[in-house]
Design an enzyme around this catalytic site. Sequence first.
Site, PDB file in Angstrom:
ATOM      1  N   TYR A 255     -13.970  -4.754  10.611  1.00  0.00           N
ATOM      2  CA  TYR A 255     -12.693  -4.038  10.591  1.00  0.00           C
ATOM      3  C   TYR A 255     -11.922  -4.300  11.887  1.00  0.00           C
ATOM      4  CZ  TYR A 255      -9.319  -0.196  10.483  1.00  0.00           C
ATOM      5  OH  TYR A 255      -8.162   0.560  10.514  1.00  0.00           O
TER       6      TYR A 255
ATOM      7  N   GLY B 293      -0.942   7.630   1.719  1.00  0.00           N
ATOM      8  CA  GLY B 293      -1.065   7.571   3.172  1.00  0.00           C
ATOM      9  C   GLY B 293       0.181   7.118   3.896  1.00  0.00           C
TER      10      GLY B 293
ATOM     11  N   GLY C 120       0.813  -1.217   0.000  1.00  0.00           N
ATOM     12  CA  GLY C 120       0.000   0.000   0.000  1.00  0.00           C
ATOM     13  C   GLY C 120       0.842   1.261   0.000  1.00  0.00           C
ATOM     14  N   ALA C 121       1.940   1.239  -0.763  1.00  0.00           N
ATOM     15  CA  ALA C 121       2.910   2.340  -0.717  1.00  0.00           C
ATOM     16  C   ALA C 121       2.533   3.525  -1.590  1.00  0.00           C
ATOM     17  CB  ALA C 121       4.287   1.827  -1.134  1.00  0.00           C
ATOM     18  N   ASN C 122       1.375   3.488  -2.232  1.00  0.00           N
ATOM     19  CA  ASN C 122       1.023   4.575  -3.150  1.00  0.00           C
ATOM     20  C   ASN C 122       0.377   5.765  -2.462  1.00  0.00           C
ATOM     21  OD1 ASN C 122      -1.210   2.355  -3.244  1.00  0.00           O
ATOM     22  ND2 ASN C 122      -2.282   4.271  -3.721  1.00  0.00           N
TER      23      ASN C 122
END
Length: 305
Positions: free
Chosen positions: A173, A24, A20-22
């Site tokens: 969640y 935040g 999820g490095a794209n």
Amino acid sequence: MVWTVDDIPSQEERVALVTGANSGLGLATARAMSARGATVIMACRCRRKAETARTQLLEAGLTGLDLLDLDLADLNSVRRAAAEVSDRYGHLDLLFNNAGVMAPPRQLTVQGHELQLGVNHLGHMALTLQLLPLMQGRNDARVVTVTSGAQYFGRIRWDDPSWAQGYDRYGAYSQSKLANVMFALELEARQQEQGGGIRSLAAHPGLARTDLQPTAIASGGNRLEAVAYRLMDPLFQSAAMGALPQLHAATAATAQGGEHYGPDQLGGMRGHPTRCRIAPAALDREQRQRLWQLSEELAGGLLMP
């Protein structure tokens, strides 16, 4: 004394993978690690967004940034990604299990699991176990799994982990975030028992401003929820601040396996990294082992290489 990105030791000749490095927390983590000399594998689901993020970092003068296609909602994609890391690099020093989804309407992964459990927990567990051989023997190898304060409200629905009945998006969640901590601690325990030499830690960002909150609000369509988030907005810190606990867990010389880091102010909502409490269920070895076994059953043989 507060800990900041300036305290990250040199990461020259080290390879770090960030899911999820794209955007935040993941983008902030990739930026900080690259700035300290690491080769950073930006593992993302959307190639277009990943390329945009990489270009942004390159234009800021950073280097050593590689892209990897990874869809954590598909365990076959996880397997392909791990194999590609092995082919490209042959080793790995740091793994940031950072990507996540929060509070969507009930959706299923490719393998038929509730999306949040599938992406946040099962996908990361599979990725970790398949990358561990690349981390064996590396100096100070660490796995950092990102959870949240929702862990304290979570419980594992042993008989219905995919919430086929009575789906509650925040309940699901919280379950996935509790599972993150349980996995991180059980991985550490197993590494200790096996003498694997890889440290496993957990971290949470507190209230950090990322894409998760607006996406959750938009998908829920609840006006009261939107109002609540607006009222809480002054408490939110930047993604860069929210990434500090996971960066500390991954790089600080004092951070030890099995520890959990989060912000040090306002009950863990914001601030600089400090050790923080762990959800009681995650401290229960019997429950952790039960979750590990359940995860193996759910994955149907796709957890391991």
